[in-house]
Each structure stands twice: as structure tokens, then as C-alpha cells.
Design a protein around this motif. Structure first.
Motif, PDB file in Angstrom:
ATOM      1  N   LEU A 133       0.843  -1.216   0.000  1.00 31.29           N
ATOM      2  CA  LEU A 133       0.000   0.000   0.000  1.00 31.29           C
ATOM      3  C   LEU A 133       0.871   1.257   0.000  1.00 31.29           C
ATOM      4  CD1 LEU A 133      -2.915  -0.696   2.542  1.00 31.29           C
ATOM      5  CD2 LEU A 133      -2.987  -0.825   0.056  1.00 31.29           C
ATOM      6  N   SER A 134       1.955   1.214   0.795  1.00 36.01           N
ATOM      7  CA  SER A 134       2.822   2.408   0.885  1.00 36.01           C
ATOM      8  C   SER A 134       3.437   2.721  -0.468  1.00 36.01           C
ATOM      9  CB  SER A 134       3.966   2.182   1.869  1.00 36.01           C
ATOM     10  OG  SER A 134       3.482   1.787   3.094  1.00 36.01           O
ATOM     11  N   ILE A 135       3.791   1.677  -1.205  1.00 41.26           N
ATOM     12  CA  ILE A 135       4.433   1.896  -2.508  1.00 41.26           C
ATOM     13  C   ILE A 135       3.382   2.209  -3.583  1.00 41.26           C
ATOM     14  CG2 ILE A 135       5.832   0.775  -4.320  1.00 41.26           C
ATOM     15  CD1 ILE A 135       7.013  -0.951  -2.027  1.00 41.26           C
ATOM     16  N   GLY A 136       2.194   1.610  -3.409  1.00 39.35           N
ATOM     17  CA  GLY A 136       1.190   1.660  -4.478  1.00 39.35           C
ATOM     18  C   GLY A 136       0.424   2.962  -4.604  1.00 39.35           C
ATOM     19  N   PHE A 137       0.497   3.826  -3.597  1.00 41.09           N
ATOM     20  CA  PHE A 137      -0.267   5.076  -3.685  1.00 41.09           C
ATOM     21  C   PHE A 137       0.647   6.292  -3.706  1.00 41.09           C
ATOM     22  CE2 PHE A 137      -3.433   2.087  -2.042  1.00 41.09           C
ATOM     23  CZ  PHE A 137      -4.438   2.324  -2.953  1.00 41.09           C
ATOM     24  N   ARG A 138       0.032   7.428  -4.024  1.00 41.47           N
ATOM     25  CA  ARG A 138       0.821   8.677  -4.078  1.00 41.47           C
ATOM     26  C   ARG A 138       1.207   9.114  -2.663  1.00 41.47           C
ATOM     27  NH1 ARG A 138      -3.638  11.885  -6.868  1.00 41.47           N
ATOM     28  NH2 ARG A 138      -3.844  10.860  -8.858  1.00 41.47           N
ATOM     29  N   THR A 189      -6.636  11.758  -2.065  1.00 39.32           N
ATOM     30  CA  THR A 189      -7.069  13.147  -2.137  1.00 39.32           C
ATOM     31  C   THR A 189      -6.931  13.658  -3.570  1.00 39.32           C
ATOM     32  OG1 THR A 189      -4.863  13.706  -1.375  1.00 39.32           O
ATOM     33  CG2 THR A 189      -6.589  13.773   0.259  1.00 39.32           C
ATOM     34  N   GLY A 190      -7.914  14.445  -3.986  1.00 39.34           N
ATOM     35  CA  GLY A 190      -7.877  15.015  -5.335  1.00 39.34           C
ATOM     36  C   GLY A 190      -8.372  14.044  -6.391  1.00 39.34           C
ATOM     37  N   SER A 191      -8.872  12.871  -5.965  1.00 37.34           N
ATOM     38  CA  SER A 191      -9.325  11.870  -6.947  1.00 37.34           C
ATOM     39  C   SER A 191     -10.784  11.527  -6.702  1.00 37.34           C
ATOM     40  CB  SER A 191      -8.537  10.568  -6.801  1.00 37.34           C
ATOM     41  OG  SER A 191      -7.176  10.815  -6.799  1.00 37.34           O
ATOM     42  N   CYS A 192     -11.524  11.373  -7.792  1.00 40.62           N
ATOM     43  CA  CYS A 192     -12.890  10.862  -7.643  1.00 40.62           C
ATOM     44  C   CYS A 192     -13.124   9.839  -8.749  1.00 40.62           C
ATOM     45  CB  CYS A 192     -13.927  11.971  -7.722  1.00 40.62           C
ATOM     46  SG  CYS A 192     -14.079  12.711  -9.337  1.00 40.62           S
TER      47      CYS A 192
END
Ligand SMILES: Nc1nc2c(ncn2[C@@H]2O[C@H](COP(=O)(O)OP(=O)(O)OP(=O)(O)O)[C@@H](O)[C@H]2O)c(=O)[nH]1
Length: 190
Positions: free
Chosen positions: A106-111, A129-132
Motif C-alpha cells: 500500500l505504501s508503494i502503491g499510492f501517491r 485526495t484530489g481523486s474521484c
């Protein structure tokens, strides 16, 4: 308030330079201990991700920023499949390893701007954040690919699978991250 022209003598400055230095060093040590205490209380010791408390604090900041900027946000929640079985068949240390592996993915997979955390047991969350309207199928595939690589390399006799859920932040319906979590937990049947 009257401001005196005389040098200000407080308890801190009353001693010799050596005593002052020691006092300041002592204060710095205490401040550091306080910070470590605050950090420990917000962190899951096993995975080093924010725990529920830490996630709520960080994600709330993210959500407020999105609210102010009129940007969307999405909460993703994850539960490891058959996690109890891993603990039961391979032992708790192996269960811990599965949790740490998933946290790592998870730590690597997200911004970096996304907030991830471990809520409890085998339940994890990510506030994007900033995504929908994020494509959870694509995200699941990406995370599964990373997990498969680790599963193949580790030859541990089991695979790490997971289910994923999604809640779109709606400022008219959700006042806080806690409300998003309540919905997520309902969806998880908690
Ligand atoms: N190894 C390990 N196990 C934990 C830890 N924390 C909780 N557990 C175990 O995790 C289990 C709860 O995991 P969950 O995935 O939330 O439970 P669940 O969804 O009912 O499990 P499954 O039905 O197998 O998917 C319990 O058996 C706990 O004993 C931990 O830090 N390490």
C-alpha cells in the motif's frame, strides 16, 4: 504593558552558561520524548503505518484541504482475505509478515499525498485526495501484481489476497473522515 529596559532575568537565564546549556539540552530531550510519544500513539507498531488514531488525524487534514479547494476525495478500504486462516495454519508470526507485506505494498502503491493506515486486524484504509471515480479494478490489479511478485519470491505456501471497497467523499453527506469510516465499516459488516 510596560517594557523594562533592564535585561530580562528568568529562571532559565539565572545560572552559569554551563547550567543554561544543560537546562536547554534537558528541555530539548524532553520535547523530543514528547514528540516520540505523540508519534508512537498515532502509529501502528507492526506495520509502521498510521493507526486508526493517526489516520483519522492525517486524513481529516486531507479532507479539509479538499473541501477548501473544492477537490474530490475517495476512501478505499481493504480487508485481507482468509487472514485468520494464515494465522491458524502458518502461525501468528507469519500472519504478522502478511500484514507487513500488505502495508508495504500500500505504501508503494499510492501517491505520497494519499493517506494510508491500518485500522485494526487485517483492515487497512487509504484516503485518495484530489481523486474521484477512481478505477478500483485497476487499483486492485496493480496491488495484486505487486503482491503476486512478493508471494512468488517468498515461497511462503500461501498467497495474500484482499477485497477492496470504495466510498466517494460527499461534502454534503460527510462532515468528517470518521463518517467515511463508519460507512466503510458498515460495508465491511462491522
Ligand atoms: N498475526 C496477527 N494477527 C492479528 C493481528 N491483529 C489482529 N489479528 C488477528 O486478525 C484476525 C482479525 O482479522 P480480520 O481480517 O479483521 O478478521 P476476519 O475478516 O474475520 O478474517 P477472515 O474471515 O479470515 O478474513 C483475528 O483473528 C485477530 O486475532 C496482528 O497484529 N497480527
Amino acid at each position: 504593558m510596560l517594557i523594562s529596559g533592564k535585561p530580562h532575568t528568568t529562571g532559565v537565564c539565572a545560572g552559569t552558561p554551563q547550567q543554561e546549556r544543560e537546562l536547554l539540552r534537558d528541555l530539548a530531550r524532553k520535547a523530543e520524548q514528547e514528540l516520540i510519544g505523540v508519534q508512537m500513539a498515532s502509529m501502528d507498531e507492526l506495520t509502521l503505518l498510521p493507526n486508526r488514531h493517526g489516520f483519522l488525524a492525517l486524513a481529516q487534514l486531507g479532507l479539509e484541504a479538499c473541501g477548501q479547494l473544492g477537490r474530490p476525495a475517495t476512501l478505499l478500504f481493504f480487508n485481507l482475505d482468509d487472514f485468520k486462516r494464515i494465522n491458524y495454519l502458518f502461525g501468528r508470526t507469519e500472519g504478522d509478515h502478511a500484514l507487513k507485506t500488505f502495508a508495504d505494498v500500500l505504501s508503494i502503491g499510492f501517491r505520497e499525498s494519499d493517506v494510508i493506515g491500518r485500522l485494526e486486524g487485517a483492515t487497512f484504509v487509504a484516503l485518495l485526495t484530489g481523486s474521484c471515480g477512481v478505477d478500483v479494478t485497476a487499483i486492485k490489479a496493480r496491488l495484486e501484481e505487486m503482491l503476486d511478485e512478493r508471494n512468488t519470491m517468498a515461497h511462503r505456501g500461501y498467497g495474500i489476497g484482499f477485497s477492496i471497497g470504495q466510498i466517494e467523499y460527499d461534502p454534503t453527506a460527510h462532515d468528517s473522515v470518521e463518517e467515511l469510516l463508519v460507512e466503510a465499516e458498515k460495508a465491511l459488516g462491522r
